[in-house]
Design a protein around this motif. Structure first.
Motif, PDB file in Angstrom:
ATOM      1  N   ILE A  92     103.425  38.476 118.973  1.00  0.00           N
ATOM      2  CA  ILE A  92     102.572  39.380 119.753  1.00  0.00           C
ATOM      3  C   ILE A  92     102.146  40.497 118.814  1.00  0.00           C
ATOM      4  CG2 ILE A  92     102.513  41.098 121.596  1.00  0.00           C
ATOM      5  CD1 ILE A  92     104.237  39.311 123.259  1.00  0.00           C
ATOM      6  N   ALA A  93     100.838  40.618 118.631  1.00  0.00           N
ATOM      7  CA  ALA A  93     100.296  41.624 117.716  1.00  0.00           C
ATOM      8  C   ALA A  93      99.471  42.616 118.517  1.00  0.00           C
ATOM      9  CB  ALA A  93      99.442  40.955 116.651  1.00  0.00           C
ATOM     10  N   ILE A  94      99.571  43.876 118.164  1.00  0.00           N
ATOM     11  CA  ILE A  94      98.907  44.921 118.960  1.00  0.00           C
ATOM     12  C   ILE A  94      97.755  45.510 118.160  1.00  0.00           C
ATOM     13  CG2 ILE A  94      99.251  47.033 120.292  1.00  0.00           C
ATOM     14  CD1 ILE A  94     102.185  46.155 120.503  1.00  0.00           C
ATOM     15  N   PRO A  95      96.540  45.241 118.628  1.00  0.00           N
ATOM     16  CA  PRO A  95      95.369  45.675 117.866  1.00  0.00           C
ATOM     17  C   PRO A  95      95.003  47.126 118.142  1.00  0.00           C
ATOM     18  CG  PRO A  95      94.673  44.403 119.784  1.00  0.00           C
ATOM     19  CD  PRO A  95      96.182  44.442 119.807  1.00  0.00           C
ATOM     20  N   PRO A  96      94.506  47.814 117.128  1.00  0.00           N
ATOM     21  CA  PRO A  96      93.982  49.160 117.345  1.00  0.00           C
ATOM     22  C   PRO A  96      92.594  49.077 117.984  1.00  0.00           C
ATOM     23  CG  PRO A  96      93.627  48.531 115.069  1.00  0.00           C
ATOM     24  CD  PRO A  96      94.366  47.389 115.733  1.00  0.00           C
ATOM     25  N   ALA A  97      92.159  50.179 118.572  1.00  0.00           N
ATOM     26  CA  ALA A  97      90.876  50.197 119.278  1.00  0.00           C
ATOM     27  C   ALA A  97      89.717  49.764 118.375  1.00  0.00           C
ATOM     28  CB  ALA A  97      90.628  51.591 119.851  1.00  0.00           C
ATOM     29  N   GLU A  98      89.815  50.076 117.103  1.00  0.00           N
ATOM     30  CA  GLU A  98      88.709  49.724 116.188  1.00  0.00           C
ATOM     31  C   GLU A  98      88.506  48.214 116.096  1.00  0.00           C
ATOM     32  OE1 GLU A  98      91.612  51.580 114.419  1.00  0.00           O
ATOM     33  OE2 GLU A  98      90.862  52.883 116.009  1.00  0.00           O
ATOM     34  N   PHE A  99      89.522  47.468 116.495  1.00  0.00           N
ATOM     35  CA  PHE A  99      89.457  46.015 116.384  1.00  0.00           C
ATOM     36  C   PHE A  99      89.002  45.370 117.700  1.00  0.00           C
ATOM     37  CE2 PHE A  99      91.618  41.870 115.131  1.00  0.00           C
ATOM     38  CZ  PHE A  99      90.845  41.669 114.011  1.00  0.00           C
ATOM     39  N   ALA A 100      88.591  46.190 118.658  1.00  0.00           N
ATOM     40  CA  ALA A 100      88.311  45.701 120.016  1.00  0.00           C
ATOM     41  C   ALA A 100      87.247  44.599 120.051  1.00  0.00           C
ATOM     42  CB  ALA A 100      87.893  46.864 120.915  1.00  0.00           C
ATOM     43  N   LYS A 101      86.184  44.764 119.271  1.00  0.00           N
ATOM     44  CA  LYS A 101      85.119  43.751 119.293  1.00  0.00           C
ATOM     45  C   LYS A 101      85.655  42.387 118.894  1.00  0.00           C
ATOM     46  CE  LYS A 101      80.601  45.868 118.625  1.00  0.00           C
ATOM     47  NZ  LYS A 101      79.416  45.916 117.741  1.00  0.00           N
ATOM     48  N   THR A 102      86.464  42.369 117.855  1.00  0.00           N
ATOM     49  CA  THR A 102      87.022  41.092 117.410  1.00  0.00           C
ATOM     50  C   THR A 102      88.038  40.556 118.417  1.00  0.00           C
ATOM     51  OG1 THR A 102      86.679  41.793 115.128  1.00  0.00           O
ATOM     52  CG2 THR A 102      88.111  39.902 115.463  1.00  0.00           C
ATOM     53  N   VAL A 103      88.794  41.443 119.040  1.00  0.00           N
ATOM     54  CA  VAL A 103      89.753  41.007 120.064  1.00  0.00           C
ATOM     55  C   VAL A 103      89.016  40.281 121.190  1.00  0.00           C
ATOM     56  CG1 VAL A 103      91.376  41.812 121.835  1.00  0.00           C
ATOM     57  CG2 VAL A 103      91.418  42.824 119.540  1.00  0.00           C
ATOM     58  N   VAL A 104      87.915  40.862 121.631  1.00  0.00           N
ATOM     59  CA  VAL A 104      87.141  40.243 122.710  1.00  0.00           C
ATOM     60  C   VAL A 104      86.543  38.920 122.239  1.00  0.00           C
ATOM     61  CG1 VAL A 104      85.115  40.509 124.190  1.00  0.00           C
ATOM     62  CG2 VAL A 104      86.701  42.413 123.877  1.00  0.00           C
ATOM     63  N   ALA A 105      86.058  38.892 121.011  1.00  0.00           N
ATOM     64  CA  ALA A 105      85.496  37.647 120.480  1.00  0.00           C
ATOM     65  C   ALA A 105      86.573  36.563 120.380  1.00  0.00           C
ATOM     66  CB  ALA A 105      84.863  37.907 119.107  1.00  0.00           C
ATOM     67  N   ILE A 106      87.766  36.949 120.000  1.00  0.00           N
ATOM     68  CA  ILE A 106      88.887  36.000 119.949  1.00  0.00           C
ATOM     69  C   ILE A 106      89.163  35.447 121.347  1.00  0.00           C
ATOM     70  CG2 ILE A 106      91.427  35.917 119.711  1.00  0.00           C
ATOM     71  CD1 ILE A 106      91.069  37.796 117.243  1.00  0.00           C
ATOM     72  N   GLY A 107      89.043  36.310 122.357  1.00  0.00           N
ATOM     73  CA  GLY A 107      89.281  35.881 123.727  1.00  0.00           C
ATOM     74  C   GLY A 107      88.159  35.033 124.295  1.00  0.00           C
ATOM     75  N   ASN A 108      87.002  35.103 123.682  1.00  0.00           N
ATOM     76  CA  ASN A 108      85.831  34.401 124.215  1.00  0.00           C
ATOM     77  C   ASN A 108      85.590  33.020 123.604  1.00  0.00           C
ATOM     78  OD1 ASN A 108      85.180  36.330 126.079  1.00  0.00           O
ATOM     79  ND2 ASN A 108      83.603  37.319 124.842  1.00  0.00           N
ATOM     80  N   CYS A 109      86.502  32.577 122.747  1.00  0.00           N
ATOM     81  CA  CYS A 109      86.373  31.205 122.237  1.00  0.00           C
ATOM     82  C   CYS A 109      87.748  30.546 122.293  1.00  0.00           C
ATOM     83  CB  CYS A 109      85.787  31.188 120.818  1.00  0.00           C
ATOM     84  SG  CYS A 109      86.775  32.046 119.581  1.00  0.00           S
ATOM     85  N   SER A 110      87.773  29.262 122.091  1.00  0.00           N
ATOM     86  CA  SER A 110      89.024  28.510 122.253  1.00  0.00           C
ATOM     87  C   SER A 110      89.490  27.875 120.949  1.00  0.00           C
ATOM     88  CB  SER A 110      88.825  27.403 123.303  1.00  0.00           C
ATOM     89  OG  SER A 110      89.966  26.546 123.298  1.00  0.00           O
ATOM     90  N   GLY A 111      90.789  27.909 120.747  1.00  0.00           N
ATOM     91  CA  GLY A 111      91.384  27.249 119.595  1.00  0.00           C
ATOM     92  C   GLY A 111      91.231  25.740 119.640  1.00  0.00           C
ATOM     93  N   ALA A 112      90.797  25.211 120.793  1.00  0.00           N
ATOM     94  CA  ALA A 112      90.601  23.761 120.907  1.00  0.00           C
ATOM     95  C   ALA A 112      89.494  23.283 119.966  1.00  0.00           C
ATOM     96  CB  ALA A 112      90.257  23.390 122.353  1.00  0.00           C
ATOM     97  N   ASP A 113      88.503  24.153 119.729  1.00  0.00           N
ATOM     98  CA  ASP A 113      87.375  23.741 118.890  1.00  0.00           C
ATOM     99  C   ASP A 113      87.048  24.755 117.805  1.00  0.00           C
ATOM    100  OD1 ASP A 113      86.231  25.812 120.316  1.00  0.00           O
ATOM    101  OD2 ASP A 113      85.106  24.496 121.655  1.00  0.00           O
ATOM    102  N   THR A 114      87.878  25.772 117.659  1.00  0.00           N
ATOM    103  CA  THR A 114      87.553  26.845 116.722  1.00  0.00           C
ATOM    104  C   THR A 114      88.781  27.252 115.915  1.00  0.00           C
ATOM    105  OG1 THR A 114      85.971  27.715 118.343  1.00  0.00           O
ATOM    106  CG2 THR A 114      86.585  29.191 116.525  1.00  0.00           C
ATOM    107  N   ASP A 115      88.614  27.327 114.606  1.00  0.00           N
ATOM    108  CA  ASP A 115      89.636  27.958 113.767  1.00  0.00           C
ATOM    109  C   ASP A 115      89.333  29.450 113.779  1.00  0.00           C
ATOM    110  OD1 ASP A 115      91.139  29.151 111.816  1.00  0.00           O
ATOM    111  OD2 ASP A 115      90.705  27.668 110.258  1.00  0.00           O
ATOM    112  N   LYS A 116      90.018  30.162 114.663  1.00  0.00           N
ATOM    113  CA  LYS A 116      89.685  31.580 114.853  1.00  0.00           C
ATOM    114  C   LYS A 116      90.021  32.415 113.617  1.00  0.00           C
ATOM    115  CE  LYS A 116      90.606  31.274 119.833  1.00  0.00           C
ATOM    116  NZ  LYS A 116      90.979  32.014 121.056  1.00  0.00           N
ATOM    117  N   PHE A 117      91.022  31.976 112.851  1.00  0.00           N
ATOM    118  CA  PHE A 117      91.399  32.728 111.653  1.00  0.00           C
ATOM    119  C   PHE A 117      90.264  32.697 110.631  1.00  0.00           C
ATOM    120  CE2 PHE A 117      95.255  31.852 113.860  1.00  0.00           C
ATOM    121  CZ  PHE A 117      96.010  32.994 113.696  1.00  0.00           C
ATOM    122  N   ALA A 118      89.642  31.531 110.520  1.00  0.00           N
ATOM    123  CA  ALA A 118      88.500  31.417 109.599  1.00  0.00           C
ATOM    124  C   ALA A 118      87.282  32.126 110.185  1.00  0.00           C
ATOM    125  CB  ALA A 118      88.187  29.942 109.345  1.00  0.00           C
TER     126      ALA A 118
END
Lengths: 199, 199
Positions: A92-118
């Motif tokens: 469990i990693a806790i993101p700072p507010a500055e990372f919010a856009k990426t946090v939302v983008a991470i939540g808006n796609c699925s690991g089933a078809d996306t390498d989110k780390f890349a």
């Protein structure tokens, strides 16, 4: 934050590079609750057959101080569900507010078809006790093991035990975000201190 | 916020009086998660044999959108535990930041020896479906019934179902507080909107 949506831009590569040199400090386990109890949006990293994945999560709470235990809901519609259930490990990693856009983008796609780390250029480091990676874009990381799956079938609820806690001492006062639904987030503002007991 | 401590002063009686005239509006149940998911400190009201009690609580999370279900930890060291277990009813009320001092004071004394409603001059109104009262100092109130006690013995964890949700429309944008441990609270600051799915 679990539906498909447009990708948001990554932070600049320059910022990413700097993260690689971050020094993480171990935090006493009995202080882990201070990171979860305020109810921030967190990232949940899993790893299955050597392939890591990450999702955004807001349904979590402390259940015990010592050892620190956290309950969380990971829907069986999330790609992370199977990895968490099978491997019984996560970060469990806790993101700072500055990372919010990426946090939302991470939540808006699925690991089933996306390498989110890349896709999002996430900076990582190996954890000490579990297979999923630490996320260096976040100011705190909790290595966790699943210790109770009795409520998985009823509620997709996992009880985790924190086995190691890390903070980035340079960002220990990072502000977090709290999801109020439909993409509206409150960012931590003023801090107040009032005389109280522990919890 | 469960240990004994010094009482903090009540807000002025003038402010209290005005609360009696507050109009509460029903909120569709499917929106209840928006009040809990951000992780605010809440008040939990119970009532046993006609005697109401209230405690401060930070260990709670959503477990389902529809019907809205909330998991929470109520320690068996809290006076509220027995009432919640026996009556299976409660009200979760969400205090605005201005009420923080009283919230902490509520958490620092016990219903075992204190009538907190009298001591803190709490304004109340009868709930529609449950015995515990609505708290008019709070901007939102959720009437709840306990629907699952399977995890009470292991974790003092109750699963609640929200049966009615109320907000005070004049304070719908109230800022909440988030407990970071040892009496340090983050108050909601800036709000941001980012395109995301529902949860």
């Amino acid at each position: 934050m679990s539906r498909e949506g447009a990708a948001l831009p990554d932070p600049p590569a320059k910022g990413r590079k700097a993260l690689g040199s971050r020094h993480l400090r171990s935090v006493p386990l009995e202080r882990a609750y201070q990171l979860i109890e305020p109810g921030p949006v967190v990232l949940l990293a899993t790893s299955q057959r050597g392939i890591p994945n990450v999702m955004a999560m807001s349904w979590h709470m402390m259940v015990e101080f010592t050892p620190p235990q956290i309950a969380c809901i990971v829907s069986n519609r999330n790609h992370s569900f199977a990895a968490l259930k099978r491997t019984k490990e996560c970060v469990i990693a806790i993101p700072p507010a500055e990372f919010a856009k990426t946090v939302v983008a991470i939540g808006n796609c699925s690991g089933a078809d996306t390498d989110k780390f890349a896709r999002f250029g996430l900076a990582t480091r190996a954890a000490r006790h579990v297979a999923p990676p630490l996320l260096l874009d976040c100011f705190a990381n909790l290595e966790c093991r699943v210790v109770d799956t009795r409520m998985v079938s009823a509620y997709c609820m996992f009880v985790l035990e924190v086995v190691h806690a890390w903070i980035d001492p340079q960002r220990r006062d990072a502000r977090t975000i709290h999801h109020q639904g439909w993409g509206r987030f409150a960012v931590d503002g003023q801090h107040i201190r009032l005389r109280s007991g522990k919890a």
